[in-house]
Design a protein around this motif. Structure first.
Motif, PDB file in Angstrom:
ATOM      1  N   LEU A 174       0.863  -1.178   0.000  1.00 23.79           N
ATOM      2  CA  LEU A 174       0.000   0.000   0.000  1.00 23.79           C
ATOM      3  C   LEU A 174       0.897   1.223   0.000  1.00 23.79           C
ATOM      4  O   LEU A 174       1.886   1.267   0.737  1.00 23.79           O
ATOM      5  CB  LEU A 174      -0.840  -0.023   1.283  1.00 23.79           C
ATOM      6  N   HIS A 175       0.578   2.221  -0.833  1.00 21.59           N
ATOM      7  CA  HIS A 175       1.366   3.451  -0.819  1.00 21.59           C
ATOM      8  C   HIS A 175       0.858   4.348   0.303  1.00 21.59           C
ATOM      9  O   HIS A 175      -0.262   4.831   0.261  1.00 21.59           O
ATOM     10  CB  HIS A 175       1.272   4.169  -2.173  1.00 21.59           C
ATOM     11  N   TYR A 176       1.710   4.563   1.318  1.00 22.35           N
ATOM     12  CA  TYR A 176       1.272   5.230   2.549  1.00 22.35           C
ATOM     13  C   TYR A 176       1.161   6.750   2.437  1.00 22.35           C
ATOM     14  O   TYR A 176       0.620   7.389   3.324  1.00 22.35           O
ATOM     15  CB  TYR A 176       2.249   4.899   3.684  1.00 22.35           C
TER      16      TYR A 176
ATOM     17  N   ILE B 201       1.791  10.587  -0.287  1.00 20.31           N
ATOM     18  CA  ILE B 201       1.569  11.240  -1.582  1.00 20.31           C
ATOM     19  C   ILE B 201       2.946  11.495  -2.186  1.00 20.31           C
ATOM     20  O   ILE B 201       3.850  11.960  -1.490  1.00 20.31           O
ATOM     21  CB  ILE B 201       0.835  12.586  -1.389  1.00 20.31           C
ATOM     22  N   ASP B 202       3.118  11.180  -3.485  1.00 20.40           N
ATOM     23  CA  ASP B 202       4.375  11.483  -4.182  1.00 20.40           C
ATOM     24  C   ASP B 202       4.191  12.725  -5.045  1.00 20.40           C
ATOM     25  O   ASP B 202       3.273  12.786  -5.872  1.00 20.40           O
ATOM     26  CB  ASP B 202       4.789  10.314  -5.083  1.00 20.40           C
ATOM     27  N   TYR B 203       5.069  13.707  -4.841  1.00 24.49           N
ATOM     28  CA  TYR B 203       5.104  14.894  -5.696  1.00 24.49           C
ATOM     29  C   TYR B 203       6.242  14.721  -6.688  1.00 24.49           C
ATOM     30  O   TYR B 203       7.389  14.449  -6.286  1.00 24.49           O
ATOM     31  CB  TYR B 203       5.362  16.154  -4.869  1.00 24.49           C
TER      32      TYR B 203
ATOM     33  N   PRO C 281      13.426  11.180  -9.322  1.00 22.25           N
ATOM     34  CA  PRO C 281      13.334  12.192  -8.254  1.00 22.25           C
ATOM     35  C   PRO C 281      11.878  12.486  -7.890  1.00 22.25           C
ATOM     36  O   PRO C 281      11.042  12.673  -8.784  1.00 22.25           O
ATOM     37  CB  PRO C 281      13.981  13.438  -8.887  1.00 22.25           C
ATOM     38  N   HIS C 282      11.584  12.489  -6.624  1.00 18.31           N
ATOM     39  CA  HIS C 282      10.243  12.874  -6.151  1.00 18.31           C
ATOM     40  C   HIS C 282      10.287  13.088  -4.647  1.00 18.31           C
ATOM     41  O   HIS C 282      11.228  12.665  -3.977  1.00 18.31           O
ATOM     42  CB  HIS C 282       9.192  11.806  -6.510  1.00 18.31           C
ATOM     43  N   LEU C 283       9.264  13.740  -4.127  1.00 17.78           N
ATOM     44  CA  LEU C 283       9.118  13.881  -2.681  1.00 17.78           C
ATOM     45  C   LEU C 283       7.958  12.995  -2.221  1.00 17.78           C
ATOM     46  O   LEU C 283       6.843  13.109  -2.732  1.00 17.78           O
ATOM     47  CB  LEU C 283       8.817  15.341  -2.303  1.00 17.78           C
ATOM     48  N   HIS C 284       8.252  12.104  -1.290  1.00 17.67           N
ATOM     49  CA  HIS C 284       7.198  11.287  -0.666  1.00 17.67           C
ATOM     50  C   HIS C 284       6.834  11.959   0.654  1.00 17.67           C
ATOM     51  O   HIS C 284       7.674  12.125   1.526  1.00 17.67           O
ATOM     52  CB  HIS C 284       7.707   9.854  -0.441  1.00 17.67           C
ATOM     53  N   TRP C 285       5.553  12.328   0.803  1.00 13.09           N
ATOM     54  CA  TRP C 285       5.044  12.979   2.026  1.00 13.09           C
ATOM     55  C   TRP C 285       3.979  12.087   2.635  1.00 13.09           C
ATOM     56  O   TRP C 285       3.051  11.671   1.935  1.00 13.09           O
ATOM     57  CB  TRP C 285       4.462  14.346   1.674  1.00 13.09           C
TER      58      TRP C 285
HETATM   59 ZN    ZN Z   1       5.860   7.476  -2.195  1.00 14.27          ZN
END
Ligand code: ZN
Length: 313
Positions: free
Chosen positions: A209-211, A213-215, A288-292
């Motif tokens: 499960l993706h916990y 949000i990816d930007y 590259p991305h930010l996982h929040w």
């Molecule tokens: Zn993520």
């Protein structure tokens, strides 16, 4: 408190909830009680209960909330209330799994004044239906090796993070308004609670499960604290790369993964909107991305929910 009074209290709360789904009032010569909560929720949201009690001797007032599905008697989640600066004002936030099916649930509030019999009352909750995305993510040999890494180091990193996320500090009341986004970018490449299949380079696969949000942001993009709080983890982890965790309320944490660099240290207080590092692609990242991510009592909940809904302080 006599049984008669307790019974009257239960009736009074039920009746006022029948009239207004979100608020309840009760007053007597000894105390008055006001509570409100969000009674219609989606899987992955939270239930926020504000309880205000005016009582002469409230030095030993305490309470807890349990969350039930109407078909099973065992509580799904139980959480204590925490106290705000305002006397007699209590807040409980209950995390809701993104796996819950639509239907009727309820919360049970147990409130105790000193050594008296607990007051117990029940509030109805309606779980609404929500669709989540499904996606398959192919992993190259490097990312497959990270995902299947069972080394002692990785196990220790997971244990330490879980221990932090399960910690409930009643005095950690730092953030009093809704969260703000951790980046000025708005392009999202993955969403909260996506149902994922990881396709490994060796032909096998796993589900997860993706916990958060990816930007989709380029390496070096500033990352900001979504709320005021205390930095409780700054670590280069095998799976999530350079990672920061901030504590905002008792049991409520925000997480930032795959950073290129980090500009805070553990134990430091940060303000909402303060820069804490730069985004990158460290750890298990296909680009590259930010996982929040937001965790409440260890459970991942929808970050967008807490950008719109917050307890009253
Ligand atoms: Zn993520």
């Amino acid at each position: 408190m006599t049984m008669k009074k307790l019974f009257f209290l239960l009736c009074a709360v039920f009746i006022s909830f029948g009239l207004s789904a979100k608020e309840g009032y009760f007053s007597s010569s000894e105390y008055s009680l006001h509570l409100n909560y969000n009674d219609k929720v989606y899987p992955g949201d939270a239930i926020i209960i504000n309880l205000d009690i005016e009582q002469k001797n409230c030095t030993e007032c305490r309470g807890e909330v349990s969350f039930f599905t109407n078909s099973i008697k065992k509580a799904l989640v139980t959480t204590p209330f925490f106290q705000t600066e305002k006397e007699g004002s209590l807040i409980a936030i209950i995390p809701l799994s993104s796996w819950y099916e639509p239907g009727d649930f309820h919360v049970e509030i147990r409130y105790i004044i000193g050594n008296n019999t607990p007051m117990v009352f029940s509030l109805p909750i309606e779980m609404l239906a929500k669709d989540f995305n499904s996606e398959t993510i192919p992993l190259n040999p490097t990312n497959t090796a990270i995902k299947t890494d069972n080394s002692t180091t990785r196990v220790q990193q997971i244990d330490r993070l879980n221990q932090i996320l399960d910690t409930w500090n009643s005095d950690s009341v730092w953030q009093k308004i809704p969260f703000t986004p951790p980046t000025t970018a708005t392009r999202r490449t993955s969403f909260f609670a996506d149902r994922r299949v990881y396709a490994y380079s060796n032909g096998s696969s796993s589900t997860s499960l993706h916990y958060g949000i990816d930007y989709g942001v380029p390496k070096g993009t500033p990352v900001y604290a979504c709320g005021t709080g205390k930095v409780v983890l700054v670590e280069n982890r095998i799976s999530s790369g350079n990672s920061i965790v901030i504590e905002h309320l008792p049991g409520l944490y925000s997480l930032y993964y795959h950073l290129d660099s980090m500009s805070v240290v553990e134990g430091q207080m940060v303000k909402q909107g303060e820069k804490i590092g730069l985004s990158g692609d460290t750890g298990l990242a296909t680009g590259p991305h930010l996982h929040w991510e937001i965790r409440l009592h260890g459970l991942a909940i929808n970050p967008d929910f807490l950008r719109e809904t917050w307890p009253y302080f």
